[in-house]
Enzyme design. Structure first.
Site, PDB file in Angstrom:
ATOM      1  N   HIS A 183       0.809  -1.218   0.000  1.00 47.69           N
ATOM      2  CA  HIS A 183       0.000   0.000   0.000  1.00 47.69           C
ATOM      3  C   HIS A 183       0.844   1.271   0.000  1.00 47.69           C
ATOM      4  O   HIS A 183       0.341   2.355  -0.269  1.00 47.69           O
ATOM      5  CB  HIS A 183      -1.003  -0.001   1.166  1.00 47.69           C
ATOM      6  CG  HIS A 183      -0.422   0.252   2.520  1.00 47.69           C
ATOM      7  ND1 HIS A 183      -0.180  -0.758   3.433  1.00 47.69           N
ATOM      8  CD2 HIS A 183      -0.052   1.398   3.147  1.00 47.69           C
ATOM      9  CE1 HIS A 183       0.306  -0.246   4.540  1.00 47.69           C
ATOM     10  NE2 HIS A 183       0.404   1.067   4.395  1.00 47.69           N
TER      11      HIS A 183
ATOM     12  N   ASP B 172      -0.101  -7.562   1.242  1.00 53.89           N
ATOM     13  CA  ASP B 172       0.335  -6.173   1.444  1.00 53.89           C
ATOM     14  C   ASP B 172       1.857  -6.067   1.506  1.00 53.89           C
ATOM     15  O   ASP B 172       2.413  -5.374   2.360  1.00 53.89           O
ATOM     16  CB  ASP B 172      -0.291  -5.568   2.708  1.00 53.89           C
ATOM     17  CG  ASP B 172      -0.140  -4.046   2.752  1.00 53.89           C
ATOM     18  OD1 ASP B 172       0.122  -3.448   1.703  1.00 53.89           O
ATOM     19  OD2 ASP B 172      -0.273  -3.469   3.857  1.00 53.89           O
TER      20      ASP B 172
ATOM     21  N   SER C 141       4.643   2.693   7.625  1.00 53.92           N
ATOM     22  CA  SER C 141       4.349   1.498   6.832  1.00 53.92           C
ATOM     23  C   SER C 141       5.571   1.035   6.058  1.00 53.92           C
ATOM     24  O   SER C 141       6.242   1.828   5.398  1.00 53.92           O
ATOM     25  CB  SER C 141       3.225   1.782   5.837  1.00 53.92           C
ATOM     26  OG  SER C 141       1.981   1.758   6.453  1.00 53.92           O
TER      27      SER C 141
END
Length: 412
Positions: free
Chosen positions: A120, A150, A232
């Site tokens: 992402h 992911d 992230s």
């Protein structure tokens, strides 16, 4: 009169931050208890016993790093930071067509310039720029991705191998609750930031709907180390400076760190990354059925024997499910000792195991409850055919507004 009830908004956030406003997205249709995980990936062992800390490379193409540390005056956090920071990068991903972009983090895997991050972070990007710990900036290309996990691998362009410090990989299977950890990344775009905490819990799993389909987060590491938008794809490391997880999400009421963060275990992440680097299709364990969620409304409408579970709409030919004898119309209510209340629950349960594992499904068939042993297969071939080996609709057992209204009307 009584005071009106307070409405509390619960937000699950993927921790990528936009370049200007902070990126905080509320995602609908999440499994209850879904959390925002931020990944941390590191390659370098930390050994404190002399004035040198030796960090062997992750791969044969890597090089060792030697860091001078005074063990008498240096804290654990300082020593681990010195070891791991050179292996964590900041990623800016932009779609030139829309002008949209975001900032995330990544981990250097080898001196070939391969970097592991969350999918992402780079999703939809047409240009990817990476900043390393020494202040250098590089363009990067996408090597490959696994949307359902992911995870993605990007590769630096024009980087000198001698300037890259691969992270040392730890063993996420050996983690214990209470173990000390450090999260490293770029929260809110603030590069090379660290935070410390402990392993709060293990084996947290959930599924999230996104534009690319259903993302399965299985066996996640929960930590109270501060994780925020921008973290992230960054590293979660242990007290040896070894990568044990990739920070990916947080569970928060505000969209910022609330002490409940999640990381993808490194053993799983590295397995997927290596398949991507090798040019293979990332493989996952699968059963081979298409399922929908059973809830009180659908059970009443279809006269089903149970009010929750995963209803088998179809069984893939030559799949583990077919070989085990699963049939259309079966309702799976448990995998081993784990209760299954939704379609996503069955997919998550499969992902929590490995290809080749045998699991026992509790199945309601007509009015009879039976047990069926299924040996999990690989979904690589069905992915190549653009099919999902085990697919489902419904990310929870709750009723939609319309289903709830119709269900209540049926009781009147």
């Amino acid at each position: 009169p009584s005071a009106p009830a307070e409405t509390i908004t619960h937000t699950v956030v993927k921790t990528k931050t936009k370049k200007l406003p902070v990126f905080v997205s509320s995602l609908a249709g999440l499994v209850v208890g879904a959390v925002l995980v931020i990944a941390l990936v590191m390659t370098g062992a930390l050994r404190i016993g002399s004035t040198n800390v030796d960090a062997p490379a992750l791969s044969d193409s890597g090089s060792n790093q030697t860091i001078q540390i005074d063990t008498e005056d240096t804290t654990l956090a300082e020593a681990v930071s010195a070891k791991a920071l050179p292996s964590v990068v900041s990623i800016t991903a932009v779609n030139e067509g829309s002008g949209e972009g975001g900032i995330g983090s990544g981990v250097i895997l080898d001196t070939d310039g391969n970097i592991l991050t969350n999918y992402h972070v780079i999703e939809g990007a047409t240009t990817i720029n990476v900043s390393t710990n020494d202040g250098a900036s590089y363009e990067a290309e996408l090597v490959g991705q696994d949307e359902s996990s992911d995870l993605a691998v990007i590769r630096l362009q024009g980087a000198d191998a001698s300037s890259l410090t691969p992270i040392e990989i730890g063993d996420s299977d050996s983690l214990t609750v209470g173990e000390w950890v450090m999260a490293i990344g770029s929260p809110f775009g603030n590069e090379q930031s660290v935070s410390t905490g402990i392993v709060s819990a293990l084996y947290r799993s959930t599924a999230m709907q996104s534009t690319s389909g259903t993302t399965i987060y299985a066996n996640m590491i929960q930590t109270d180390a501060a994780i925020n938008p921008g973290n992230s794809g960054g590293a979660l490391v242990n007290d040896n400076g070894e990568l044990i997880g990739i920070n990916s999400m947080i569970e928060s009421y505000s969209g910022s760190s609330s002490g409940v963060g999640f990381a993808i275990p490194v053993n799983y992440a590295i397995n997927i990354a290596q398949q991507i680097i090798d040019g293979e299709t990332p493989a996952h364990p699968y059963i081979g059925v298409t399922v929908t969620t059973v809830n009180a409304y659908s059970a009443r409408q279809n006269n089903l024997a149970v009010s929750e579970g995963a209803y088998v709409n179809s069984v893939n030919a030559d799949s583990p499910a077919e070989e085990a004898g699963l049939r259309e119309g079966d309702i799976v209510t448990a995998v081993d000792d784990t209760q299954i209340t939704s379609a996503d629950g069955l997919i998550i349960a499969a992902r929590e195991h490995s290809i080749g594992d045998t699991v026992t499904l509790t199945v309601v068939r007509d009015d009879e409850t039976i047990e069926v042993d299924v040996t999990l297969g690989s979904d690589a071939e069905v992915q190549a055919e653009s099919q999902d080996g085990t697919t489902g609709e419904g990310s929870g057992n709750s009723l939609s507004e319309d289903e709830l209204r119709q269900y209540l009307e049926g009781l009147m």
